[in-house]
Motif scaffolding. Structure first.
Motif, PDB file in Angstrom:
ATOM      1  N   SER A   1       0.040   6.331  -1.451  1.00 36.65           N
ATOM      2  CA  SER A   1      -0.621   5.033  -1.320  1.00 36.65           C
ATOM      3  C   SER A   1       0.338   3.893  -1.647  1.00 36.65           C
ATOM      4  N   ALA A   2       1.014   3.993  -2.804  1.00 42.69           N
ATOM      5  CA  ALA A   2       1.887   2.906  -3.235  1.00 42.69           C
ATOM      6  C   ALA A   2       3.067   2.739  -2.285  1.00 42.69           C
TER       7      ALA A   2
ATOM      8  N   ASN B   1       1.937   1.016   0.759  1.00 43.69           N
ATOM      9  CA  ASN B   1       1.760  -0.415   0.507  1.00 43.69           C
ATOM     10  C   ASN B   1       3.078  -1.172   0.640  1.00 43.69           C
TER      11      ASN B   1
ATOM     12  N   TRP C   1      -0.401   9.401  -5.481  1.00 44.78           N
ATOM     13  CA  TRP C   1      -0.384   7.972  -5.827  1.00 44.78           C
ATOM     14  C   TRP C   1       0.707   7.251  -5.054  1.00 44.78           C
TER      15      TRP C   1
ATOM     16  N   SER D   1      -3.288   0.749  -6.597  1.00 45.11           N
ATOM     17  CA  SER D   1      -2.937   0.881  -5.183  1.00 45.11           C
ATOM     18  C   SER D   1      -3.948   0.156  -4.301  1.00 45.11           C
TER      19      SER D   1
END
Length: 487
Positions: free
Chosen positions: A361-362, A365, A358, A399
């Motif tokens: 992805s985060a 970002n 996770w 996300s």
């Protein structure tokens, strides 16, 4: 003769293969046959400790090892060596044959019960490892046994063994969200449907797990109800505050926009977790409080985060340190974008070390968001593409929403703002569940107002409506196409 004989079809080949296995099976001693039947419960290659825990017939480890070696010698059991450990497995055809024999003798349910109990205990041992300095090793071990956990969960649910099912699934909320083991969502649903589940010890943690999984995969209304039930049951029974119960309700409250209530509950949970010695929950709730304050642009975020970082460093859990680095990127993004780049990169490195997907992805970002503010927008494209492609393969709604928001920002900075309007339309309808920093949050709305004035209401709404009804895979595909056109 050829016209009258049965073609050598798949069914004929299967019967021929089964006959061959049956012939080999009949050559085994009764003890060897019994062990082979018990080994059929495993779906993957397993170590000798797993075999001993599930398959020992009471005569001790020595005779078991001898019979296992004999089955290997007769090519009924295959072996593989990995990381200095020998693992044992049955070929699929032999497993199916042995399982059928076991079922016909009425013994397979007992073996499945022993298998489920073994992996209940294995998960109990691993949960503490997943929340401390040994996290990387615990994750590797969990990956090894995950196929067997699937088998144990499926049998426990099917056999309506509520006690075992609760112990298997409760406490896996962080695995569901931060390591994106999405099947836990369905497991939690199924276990909560079993008879007498709320009366079981650990029911509050199971509800917290289900609520966290719902939060991660976009089932927010149901998740909020479960999170409230988890906290209510925890208080009613005066159980120690588990990480899943501590995290679930504040995360769902944050989606409702009530940041004050979210921070109050997080801080209360942090105090309670510290009092019970549940340090993982203590650090995580402090970090989430700092994150929520950061989303609100509050100066209090720095001090709360500093406290969380101090405890996380002492606890030595890489996942918590990744969360802290991620939060630090949020807190400084709008003020010191160059610093946010460094924190986002640290988050990614820590996430890689413990497969916290996770945060891959985060963290990406926030790296894109920081680079878009502090460097040439072209420098974001490779990272933005990587994040969108990861979302295309599956992941959490949060996300994906921030990846779309970042695509809007980058297209604007590259002078292609009009191409971002359908993405803005999708964001308006779906309302990203992670609010982002104030600067991230405001950019799409400010851009929309500017473009509405430049293009006119009719043209703007025409483009906006093209994205408003897109499903998530479609909007990710559209964002990837726009990035490809730029590249």
């Amino acid at each position: 003769y050829l016209q009258q004989s049965e073609p050598f079809s798949g069914a004929a080949r299967h019967r021929s293969l089964e006959s061959t296995i049956d012939w080999s099976y009949r050559l085994l001693t009764d003890d060897q046959q019994g062990l082979l039947r018990r080994l059929a419960v495993f779906s993957s290659a397993v170590g000798i400790d797993d075999v001993a825990a599930v398959c020992d017939d009471g005569r001790g480890r020595g005779p078991l090892l001898q019979r296992l070696a004999e089955l290997v010698e007769r090519s009924m059991v295959a072996t593989a060596r990995r990381d200095g450990v020998t693992r044992y497995r049955l070929l699929d055809t032999i497993r199916a044959f042995a399982a059928g024999r076991s079922a016909s003798l009425g013994e397979f349910d007992d073996v499945r019960w022993r298998h489920a109990v073994h992996y209940v205990n294995a998960l109990d041992d691993l949960r503490s490892g997943l929340r401390g300095p040994g996290e990387a090793d615990a994750v590797a071990r969990l990956d090894d046994i995950w196929p067997e956990v699937r088998v144990a969960v499926a049998w426990s649910i099917g056999a309506r063994r509520t006690d075992l099912a609760v112990r298997l699934v409760a406490g896996l909320g962080f695995e569901a969200v931060f390591r994106e083991r999405g099947e836990i969502v369905g497991w939690a649903d199924d276990v909560l449907g079993l008879p007498g589940v709320i009366e079981q010890p650990g029911a509050d943690e199971l509800l917290g797990t289900a609520a966290l999984a719902d939060w991660g995969y976009g089932r927010f209304d149901r998740g909020l109800v479960r999170a409230e039930q988890a906290v209510a049951l925890h208080r009613q029974r005066a159980t120690p505050l588990s990480p899943d119960v501590a995290a679930a309700l504040p995360l769902h409250l944050s989606l409702r926009g009530d940041l004050d209530a979210t921070v109050r509950m997080l801080q209360a949970h942090a105090v309670e977790a510290a009092a019970h010695g549940v340090m993982f929950a203590h650090v995580h709730t402090l970090t989430c409080a700092a994150m929520t304050l950061g989303f609100a642009g509050s100066p209090e975020a720095d001090q709360v985060l500093a406290d969380a970082e101090d405890v996380a460093a002492r606890l030595g859990c890489p996942l918590l340190q990744a969360i802290a680095a991620f939060t630090r990127a949020i807190v400084v993004l709008d003020r010191r974008a160059e610093e946010a780049v460094a924190h986002a990169r640290r988050c990614l490195a820590l996430a890689h070390s413990v497969r916290a997907t996770w945060f891959l992805s985060a963290g990406t970002n926030y790296l894109v968001a920081a680079l878009a503010r502090s460097a040439e927008p072209e420098s974001t494209l490779a990272h933005l593409r990587a994040g969108l492609e990861r979302q295309q393969r599956g992941g959490t709604v949060q996300s994906a929403a921030n990846s779309i928001r970042n695509t809007v920002v980058v297209l604007d900075r590259l002078g292609r703002a009009e191409r971002a309007i359908p993405l803005i339309g999708w964001l308006d309808v779906n309302r990203p569940s992670i609010p982002g920093s104030p600067g991230m949050r405001s950019h799409p709305g400010e851009l929309a107002r500017r473009l509405r004035n430049e293009l006119g209401q009719v043209r703007f709404e025409e483009l906006r409506s093209a994205g408003a009804d897109l499903m998530l895979p479609e909007v990710i595909g559209l964002a990837l196409q726009e990035i490809s056109d730029v590249e």
